[in-house]
Enzyme design. Structure first.
Site, PDB file in Angstrom:
ATOM      1  N   HIS A  64       0.854  -1.188   0.000  1.00 15.01           N
ATOM      2  CA  HIS A  64       0.000   0.000   0.000  1.00 15.01           C
ATOM      3  C   HIS A  64       0.895   1.245   0.000  1.00 15.01           C
ATOM      4  O   HIS A  64       1.401   1.660   1.047  1.00 15.01           O
ATOM      5  CB  HIS A  64      -0.900   0.016   1.239  1.00 15.01           C
ATOM      6  CG  HIS A  64      -1.897  -1.081   1.295  1.00 15.01           C
ATOM      7  ND1 HIS A  64      -3.016  -1.107   0.491  1.00 15.01           N
ATOM      8  CD2 HIS A  64      -1.965  -2.199   2.066  1.00 15.01           C
ATOM      9  CE1 HIS A  64      -3.725  -2.196   0.761  1.00 15.01           C
ATOM     10  NE2 HIS A  64      -3.108  -2.868   1.713  1.00 15.01           N
TER      11      HIS A  64
ATOM     12  N   HIS B 153      -0.611  -6.418  -5.466  1.00 20.88           N
ATOM     13  CA  HIS B 153      -0.713  -7.697  -4.766  1.00 20.88           C
ATOM     14  C   HIS B 153      -0.119  -8.786  -5.639  1.00 20.88           C
ATOM     15  O   HIS B 153      -0.229  -8.751  -6.868  1.00 20.88           O
ATOM     16  CB  HIS B 153      -2.191  -8.017  -4.481  1.00 20.88           C
ATOM     17  CG  HIS B 153      -2.446  -9.461  -4.183  1.00 20.88           C
ATOM     18  ND1 HIS B 153      -2.961 -10.320  -5.133  1.00 20.88           N
ATOM     19  CD2 HIS B 153      -2.244 -10.198  -3.057  1.00 20.88           C
ATOM     20  CE1 HIS B 153      -3.082 -11.532  -4.597  1.00 20.88           C
ATOM     21  NE2 HIS B 153      -2.658 -11.489  -3.347  1.00 20.88           N
TER      22      HIS B 153
ATOM     23  N   ASN C 113       0.949 -13.286  -5.396  1.00 23.62           N
ATOM     24  CA  ASN C 113       0.929 -14.514  -4.620  1.00 23.62           C
ATOM     25  C   ASN C 113       1.379 -15.657  -5.510  1.00 23.62           C
ATOM     26  O   ASN C 113       0.954 -15.749  -6.664  1.00 23.62           O
ATOM     27  CB  ASN C 113      -0.489 -14.777  -4.089  1.00 23.62           C
ATOM     28  CG  ASN C 113      -0.607 -16.109  -3.372  1.00 23.62           C
ATOM     29  OD1 ASN C 113      -0.801 -17.138  -4.000  1.00 23.62           O
ATOM     30  ND2 ASN C 113      -0.498 -16.067  -2.067  1.00 23.62           N
TER      31      ASN C 113
ATOM     32  N   ARG D 128       2.219 -20.033  -4.992  1.00 26.71           N
ATOM     33  CA  ARG D 128       2.085 -21.068  -3.978  1.00 26.71           C
ATOM     34  C   ARG D 128       2.080 -22.474  -4.596  1.00 26.71           C
ATOM     35  O   ARG D 128       1.746 -22.658  -5.776  1.00 26.71           O
ATOM     36  CB  ARG D 128       0.789 -20.869  -3.196  1.00 26.71           C
ATOM     37  CG  ARG D 128      -0.464 -20.878  -4.067  1.00 26.71           C
ATOM     38  CD  ARG D 128      -1.695 -20.369  -3.346  1.00 26.71           C
ATOM     39  NE  ARG D 128      -2.853 -20.361  -4.217  1.00 26.71           N
ATOM     40  CZ  ARG D 128      -3.178 -19.350  -5.029  1.00 26.71           C
ATOM     41  NH1 ARG D 128      -2.415 -18.253  -5.054  1.00 26.71           N
ATOM     42  NH2 ARG D 128      -4.247 -19.419  -5.790  1.00 26.71           N
TER      43      ARG D 128
ATOM     44  N   GLY E  73      -6.447 -22.154  11.100  1.00 22.72           N
ATOM     45  CA  GLY E  73      -5.832 -21.685  12.335  1.00 22.72           C
ATOM     46  C   GLY E  73      -4.532 -20.960  12.094  1.00 22.72           C
ATOM     47  O   GLY E  73      -3.590 -21.064  12.884  1.00 22.72           O
ATOM     48  N   GLY E  74      -4.462 -20.218  10.990  1.00 24.83           N
ATOM     49  CA  GLY E  74      -3.236 -19.524  10.626  1.00 24.83           C
ATOM     50  C   GLY E  74      -2.900 -18.383  11.572  1.00 24.83           C
ATOM     51  O   GLY E  74      -3.688 -17.982  12.423  1.00 24.83           O
ATOM     52  N   ARG E  75      -1.711 -17.860  11.383  1.00 22.31           N
ATOM     53  CA  ARG E  75      -1.214 -16.763  12.207  1.00 22.31           C
ATOM     54  C   ARG E  75      -1.949 -15.482  11.803  1.00 22.31           C
ATOM     55  O   ARG E  75      -1.757 -14.970  10.704  1.00 22.31           O
ATOM     56  CB  ARG E  75       0.294 -16.614  12.009  1.00 22.31           C
ATOM     57  CG  ARG E  75       0.974 -15.595  12.900  1.00 22.31           C
ATOM     58  CD  ARG E  75       2.487 -15.717  12.719  1.00 22.31           C
ATOM     59  NE  ARG E  75       3.199 -14.814  13.597  1.00 22.31           N
ATOM     60  CZ  ARG E  75       3.635 -13.602  13.243  1.00 22.31           C
ATOM     61  NH1 ARG E  75       3.387 -13.144  12.011  1.00 22.31           N
ATOM     62  NH2 ARG E  75       4.300 -12.851  14.093  1.00 22.31           N
TER      63      ARG E  75
END
Length: 316
Positions: free
Chosen positions: A105, A115, A117, A119, A267-269
């Protein structure tokens, strides 16, 4: 179909960590060029269920107001609904996911939010062959865009796709337009770029090569846009419009983004999941702009799916 082994996974991991370092270095150079001294701060973390990551975050810069470049390599004991909705055959499987995700930003409204990504996902279920796929892409969310930057962004995307097939850019560009769409607003989030998921139609090495091309392509595409726009003067009204449009970014990430949902359901950070949100954003009730204003032109012209390379010489 070939299946990734330990060496394959290690190569992907090493590439992602190196990409993270290079992207942070390139963006820090733009911050320094704009008179700023802010740096990315690395935050290493571990996950109780297995795996961990490194979140690199820059805040309060003169050029970059907030940026996060996050690497993760996690183990999952049982896949959540967000991962199995499109793949019911792997419900309950164990898995591992490696990825690099970033959102930048900028402070100046003339520099778009960006953005990216990339993976790799691997699922294993007893009695079944492992399932793997690559995903990723990059997209641009401008506030005061110009045609040259839009064409340049998509030309970079087009060029990196060409070695993998003449139809890859068109397919993944359309997928990006479809994905980064706010249904409740009936508008695009930005001018798009590339988006792909479930990529395993080629052999592993070719899929990995494409993921590398996309990851490397982000920095090649965004740095010239920073350089052309980061020193442009702007008014307080333009800054307020930037914050208003950032509200759309927040809405998409919290309502539609599959990566955010996946992180929450596994349950990610939480700090790493929500680092994509800007420190400042705004919402106004039914704002209006003059018909010939750049603010109006953003939604009427730029935030529409269009062929940015449909110009003389664009793909020569």
């Amino acid at each position: 179909m070939s299946y990734p082994n330990t060496d394959h996974i290690e190569k992907v991991r090493n590439f992602l960590l190196d990409l993270q370092q290079r992207i942070c270095a390139g963006l820090e150079q733009r911050e320094s060029a704009g008179g700023g001294t802010a740096k990315f701060v690395a935050d290493d973390w571990q996950r109780p269920e297995g795996g961990g990551g490194r979140s690199c975050v820059l805040q309060g810069g003169e050029v970059i107001e907030k940026g996060g470049v996050m690497f993760s390599h996690i183990n999952i004991k049982q896949l959540p609904a967000s991962a199995t909705a499109r793949h019911p055959e792997i419900a309950g499987a164990k898995a591992q996911a490696l990825g690099l995700s970033l959102v930048i930003h900028p402070k100046n409204p003339h520099v778009p939010t960006s953005h990216a990504n990339v993976r790799l996902f691997i699922a294993e279920k007893e009695g079944q062959a492992p399932i793997w796929w690559f995903g990723g892409g990059f997209d641009l969310t401008p506030f005061y865009p110009n045609d040259d930057d839009c064409v340049s962004w998509h030309k970079k995307a087009y060029d990196l796709c060409q070695p993998f097939g003449d139809d890859v850019y068109a397919k993944h560009k359309a997928w990006c337009d479809d994905y980064f769409y706010l249904k409740h607003r009936n508008e695009q989030r930005g001018i798009g770029g590339l988006f792909f998921d479930d990529l395993n139609e080629w052999d592993f090495d070719t899929c990995f090569a494409y993921m590398q091309a996309v990851g490397n392509g982000y920095l090649d595409a965004i740095l010239p846009i920073f350089e052309h726009n980061q020193d442009k003067p702007y008014t307080e009204a333009q800054r307020e419009f930037q914050l208003y449009r950032r509200g759309r970014y927040v809405e998409f990430n919290l309502v539609y983004d599959r990566g955010t949902l996946f992180g929450l359901q596994t349950g990610g950070r939480i700090e790493s999941i929500l680092v994509s949100l800007p420190n400042l954003a705004g919402w106004s009730y039914r704002p209006e702009w003059d018909a010939d204003s750049p603010e109006k032109r953003l939604t009427e012209y730029y935030l529409k799916p269009r062929d940015w390379l449909d110009q003389v010489g664009a793909v020569e």
